[in-house]
Design an enzyme around this catalytic site. Structure first.
Site, PDB file in Angstrom:
ATOM      1  N   TYR A  12       1.001  -1.303   0.469  1.00 42.52           N
ATOM      2  CA  TYR A  12       0.023   0.041   0.436  1.00 42.52           C
ATOM      3  C   TYR A  12       0.935   0.889  -0.118  1.00 42.52           C
ATOM      4  CZ  TYR A  12      -3.272   3.295   1.501  1.00 42.52           C
ATOM      5  OH  TYR A  12      -4.121   3.944   1.253  1.00 42.52           O
ATOM      6  N   GLU A  20       4.284   1.282  -0.447  1.00 45.77           N
ATOM      7  CA  GLU A  20       4.541   2.041  -1.669  1.00 45.77           C
ATOM      8  C   GLU A  20       4.123   1.985  -3.412  1.00 45.77           C
ATOM      9  OE1 GLU A  20       7.947   2.504  -0.739  1.00 45.77           O
ATOM     10  OE2 GLU A  20       9.057   1.550   0.187  1.00 45.77           O
ATOM     11  N   PRO A  45       2.073   1.864  12.307  1.00 45.93           N
ATOM     12  CA  PRO A  45       2.841   3.364  12.885  1.00 45.93           C
ATOM     13  C   PRO A  45       2.564   3.532  14.567  1.00 45.93           C
ATOM     14  CG  PRO A  45       2.310   3.867  10.715  1.00 45.93           C
ATOM     15  CD  PRO A  45       1.739   2.216  11.174  1.00 45.93           C
ATOM     16  N   GLN A  77       2.800   7.006  15.173  1.00 43.85           N
ATOM     17  CA  GLN A  77       2.109   8.502  15.496  1.00 43.85           C
ATOM     18  C   GLN A  77       1.733   8.591  14.076  1.00 43.85           C
ATOM     19  OE1 GLN A  77       4.617  10.810  17.305  1.00 43.85           O
ATOM     20  NE2 GLN A  77       6.669  10.308  16.559  1.00 43.85           N
TER      21      GLN A  77
HETATM   22  P1  NAD Z   1     -12.791   1.455  -0.025  1.00 49.47           P
HETATM   23  O1  NAD Z   1     -11.980   0.482   0.455  1.00 49.47           O
HETATM   24  O2  NAD Z   1     -13.890   2.125   1.036  1.00 49.47           O
HETATM   25  O3  NAD Z   1     -12.976   3.068  -1.556  1.00 49.47           O
HETATM   26  C1  NAD Z   1     -11.812   2.414  -2.233  1.00 49.47           C
HETATM   27  C2  NAD Z   1     -12.283   1.449  -3.361  1.00 49.47           C
HETATM   28  O4  NAD Z   1     -12.044   1.519  -4.612  1.00 49.47           O
HETATM   29  C3  NAD Z   1     -13.241   0.137  -3.135  1.00 49.47           C
HETATM   30  O5  NAD Z   1     -14.953   0.399  -4.245  1.00 49.47           O
HETATM   31  C4  NAD Z   1     -12.978  -0.808  -4.400  1.00 49.47           C
HETATM   32  O6  NAD Z   1     -13.936  -1.644  -4.768  1.00 49.47           O
HETATM   33  C5  NAD Z   1     -12.604   0.376  -5.381  1.00 49.47           C
HETATM   34  N1  NAD Z   1     -11.237  -0.651  -6.111  1.00 49.47           N
HETATM   35  C6  NAD Z   1     -10.245  -1.107  -5.575  1.00 49.47           C
HETATM   36  N2  NAD Z   1      -9.596  -1.829  -6.243  1.00 49.47           N
HETATM   37  C7  NAD Z   1      -9.945  -1.187  -7.711  1.00 49.47           C
HETATM   38  C8  NAD Z   1      -9.643  -1.782  -9.055  1.00 49.47           C
HETATM   39  N3  NAD Z   1      -8.256  -2.226  -8.857  1.00 49.47           N
HETATM   40  N4  NAD Z   1     -10.455  -0.911  -9.484  1.00 49.47           N
HETATM   41  C9  NAD Z   1     -11.196  -0.965  -9.749  1.00 49.47           C
HETATM   42  N5  NAD Z   1     -11.712   0.189  -7.999  1.00 49.47           N
HETATM   43  C10 NAD Z   1     -11.707  -0.871  -7.268  1.00 49.47           C
HETATM   44  O7  NAD Z   1     -11.746   3.089   1.131  1.00 49.47           O
HETATM   45  P2  NAD Z   1     -11.470   4.363   1.041  1.00 49.47           P
HETATM   46  O8  NAD Z   1     -11.543   4.893   2.698  1.00 49.47           O
HETATM   47  O9  NAD Z   1     -13.220   5.027   0.620  1.00 49.47           O
HETATM   48  O10 NAD Z   1     -11.067   4.769   0.162  1.00 49.47           O
HETATM   49  C11 NAD Z   1     -10.604   5.628  -1.085  1.00 49.47           C
HETATM   50  C12 NAD Z   1      -9.145   6.320  -1.132  1.00 49.47           C
HETATM   51  O11 NAD Z   1      -8.973   6.773  -0.241  1.00 49.47           O
HETATM   52  C13 NAD Z   1      -8.029   5.127  -1.566  1.00 49.47           C
HETATM   53  O12 NAD Z   1      -6.691   5.212  -2.667  1.00 49.47           O
HETATM   54  C14 NAD Z   1      -7.113   4.873  -0.049  1.00 49.47           C
HETATM   55  O13 NAD Z   1      -6.019   4.651   0.037  1.00 49.47           O
HETATM   56  C15 NAD Z   1      -7.729   6.296   0.372  1.00 49.47           C
HETATM   57  N6  NAD Z   1      -7.087   7.130   1.453  1.00 49.47           N
HETATM   58  C16 NAD Z   1      -8.294   6.581   2.489  1.00 49.47           C
HETATM   59  C17 NAD Z   1      -8.086   6.684   4.488  1.00 49.47           C
HETATM   60  C18 NAD Z   1      -8.879   6.814   4.755  1.00 49.47           C
HETATM   61  O14 NAD Z   1      -8.611   6.625   6.349  1.00 49.47           O
HETATM   62  N7  NAD Z   1     -10.510   6.230   4.614  1.00 49.47           N
HETATM   63  C19 NAD Z   1      -6.884   7.258   4.522  1.00 49.47           C
HETATM   64  C20 NAD Z   1      -5.971   7.696   3.736  1.00 49.47           C
HETATM   65  C21 NAD Z   1      -6.010   7.245   2.029  1.00 49.47           C
HETATM   66  N1  UDP Z   2      -6.114  -1.152  15.438  1.00 48.42           N
HETATM   67  C1  UDP Z   2      -6.741  -1.514  17.078  1.00 48.42           C
HETATM   68  N2  UDP Z   2      -7.916  -2.479  16.785  1.00 48.42           N
HETATM   69  C2  UDP Z   2      -8.207  -2.742  15.962  1.00 48.42           C
HETATM   70  C3  UDP Z   2      -8.659  -1.892  14.531  1.00 48.42           C
HETATM   71  C4  UDP Z   2      -7.144  -1.214  14.304  1.00 48.42           C
HETATM   72  O1  UDP Z   2      -6.078  -1.643  18.154  1.00 48.42           O
HETATM   73  O2  UDP Z   2      -9.632  -3.872  15.840  1.00 48.42           O
HETATM   74  C5  UDP Z   2      -5.165   0.153  15.612  1.00 48.42           C
HETATM   75  C6  UDP Z   2      -3.913  -0.196  14.356  1.00 48.42           C
HETATM   76  O3  UDP Z   2      -3.144  -1.725  15.177  1.00 48.42           O
HETATM   77  C7  UDP Z   2      -3.021   1.115  14.488  1.00 48.42           C
HETATM   78  C8  UDP Z   2      -4.828   1.890  14.678  1.00 48.42           C
HETATM   79  O4  UDP Z   2      -5.608   1.209  15.577  1.00 48.42           O
HETATM   80  O5  UDP Z   2      -2.612   0.720  15.072  1.00 48.42           O
HETATM   81  C9  UDP Z   2      -4.794   2.658  13.272  1.00 48.42           C
HETATM   82  O6  UDP Z   2      -5.673   1.464  12.071  1.00 48.42           O
HETATM   83  P1  UDP Z   2      -6.496   1.188  11.362  1.00 48.42           P
HETATM   84  O7  UDP Z   2      -6.301  -0.486  10.642  1.00 48.42           O
HETATM   85  O8  UDP Z   2      -7.895   1.843  11.210  1.00 48.42           O
HETATM   86  O9  UDP Z   2      -5.735   2.529  10.183  1.00 48.42           O
HETATM   87  P2  UDP Z   2      -3.599   2.245   9.695  1.00 48.42           P
HETATM   88  O10 UDP Z   2      -3.321   1.452  11.304  1.00 48.42           O
HETATM   89  O11 UDP Z   2      -3.903   2.469   9.350  1.00 48.42           O
HETATM   90  O12 UDP Z   2      -3.770   3.504  10.494  1.00 48.42           O
END
Ligand code: NAD
Ligand code: UDP
Length: 321
Positions: free
Chosen positions: A143, A145, A272, A274
């Site tokens: 993810y 990279e 991570p 923090q």
């Molecule tokens: P999500 O998993 O709900 O949505 C991702 C969507 O992409 C899904 O509908 C999935 O079916 C679609 N998808 C996955 N692979 C695909 C492919 N090869 N072709 C077509 N569609 C594909 O996640 P989200 O939280 O809505 O995230 C949306 C975007 O925002 C992502 O790119 C994610 O990396 C980025 N993002 C989200 C967060 C967060 O906290 N939610 C944080 C950082 C970045």
């Molecule tokens: N986490 C947790 N319990 C859970 C799911 C996640 O303690 O049931 C922790 C996880 O280890 C991380 C933080 O919550 O430290 C945020 O996790 P999440 O998967 O939501 O996002 P990311 O790690 O990608 O920020």
């Protein structure tokens, strides 16, 4: 405007689709339904300005649009680690295909990048100029990279082909339309609390995250997409209020009134310690800052999951996995 949203059946993409439609745009969604749900966009399907196409972004796609939001990519660690090769392909080939399209049709394109490009950061809070601390062969690297290469591709298309790019680095975002069994911390804790199960804290719960409510992110992304030409970012988008994971669990127990116990499970590799965004750039360039604080956002999200459970709609989601 005619707007393409990849990943538009997912959590953020479906909310963005709805908002852009409400603002009078025509919206076309591409999604392969890996983590997205038709139920997220079902209510939009009768709208003549809305269209959804089942398509995988690793394959080329041709259409005429004015703007492209590139969101396709699983975002929850359990989903992006399920098939790491596919995750890299989605980020990298997806970016190449969408940038190629943007170049050909002269569209503006925004990349949903992530705070994960900072890895396990040793600069705190994270500023956009920080290059990050990512393990290239760790379990999160497919993810992290993949998203880093996508940023590289965006800039190379910008330099070489003058593609009009915008990059937002999104920090942990939550809200209605998250998948109830998505595996991310906010949905896990709320579902566990509402179902009267123990709350699973990974590690000792002292690791921190800064949680942004989805409406704030949508406002920021749209402002960034429509910002002045030449402002490429990357720009951080997140809520700078930082909480430990244990504090988050305690908030959710209080707001749901659950009697769930906290249980401790091993911390996943490379989790991570923090994370907190420095949002000065977004404030200065876009006049943007988040407005919805944790307690209000959690209340809305709890209400959403509660309605899903009470409406007997959860099975549709479990069946989906
Ligand atoms: P999500 O998993 O709900 O949505 C991702 C969507 O992409 C899904 O509908 C999935 O079916 C679609 N998808 C996955 N692979 C695909 C492919 N090869 N072709 C077509 N569609 C594909 O996640 P989200 O939280 O809505 O995230 C949306 C975007 O925002 C992502 O790119 C994610 O990396 C980025 N993002 C989200 C967060 C967060 O906290 N939610 C944080 C950082 C970045
Ligand atoms: N986490 C947790 N319990 C859970 C799911 C996640 O303690 O049931 C922790 C996880 O280890 C991380 C933080 O919550 O430290 C945020 O996790 P999440 O998967 O939501 O996002 P990311 O790690 O990608 O920020």
């Amino acid at each position: 405007m005619k707007i393409l949203i990849t990943g538009g059946a997912g959590f953020i993409g479906s909310q963005l689709s709805e908002r852009l439609l409400n603002e009078g745009n025509e919206v076309i969604v591409l999604d392969n339904y890996f983590t997205g749900q038709k139920s997220n966009i079902h209510h939009l399907m009768g709208n003549p300005n809305f269209e959804i196409i089942r398509h995988d972004v690793t394959m080329p796609f041709f259409i005429e649009v004015d703007q492209i939001y590139n969101l396709a990519c699983p975002a929850s660690p359990i989903h992006y680690q399920y098939n790491g090769i596919k995750t890299v392909k989605t980020s990298v080939m997806g970016a190449i295909n969408m940038l190629g399209l943007a170049k050909r049709i002269n569209a503006r394109i925004l990349q949903a990048s992530t705070s994960e490009v900072y890895g396990d950061p040793d600069v705190h809070p994270q500023v956009e100029s920080y290059w990050g601390n990512v393990n290239p062969i760790g379990i999160r690297s497919c993810y992290d990279e993949g998203k880093r290469v996508a940023e590289t591709l965006f800039f190379n298309y910008h330099w070489q082909n003058e593609v009009d790019i915008k990059i937002v680095r999104i920090f942990n975002t939550y809200g209605p339309k998250m998948h109830p069994y998505d595996g991310r911390v906010v949905s896990n804790f709320i579902m566990q609390a509402l179902e009267g199960k123990d709350i699973t804290i990974y590690g000792d719960g002292s690791q921190t995250r800064s949680f942004q409510y989805v409406d704030d992110l949508l406002e920021g992304m749209i402002r960034m997409m429509n910002s002045k030409e030449g402002f490429t970012g990357p720009v951080n988008m997140g809520n700078p209020n930082e909480f430990t994971i244990k504090e988050l669990a305690e908030h959710i127990i209080k707001l749901t009134g659950a009697s769930s116990k906290l249980i401790y499970e091993p911390l996943p590799q490379d989790d991570p310690l923090q994370r907190q965004p420095d949002i000065s750039l977004a404030k200065n360039e876009l006049g943007w800052e988040p407005k919805i604080q944790l307690e209000d956002g959690l209340k809305k999200t709890i209400h959403y999951f509660d309605q899903l459970i009470k409406g007997g709609k959860i099975n549709a989601y479990t069946g989906n996995r």
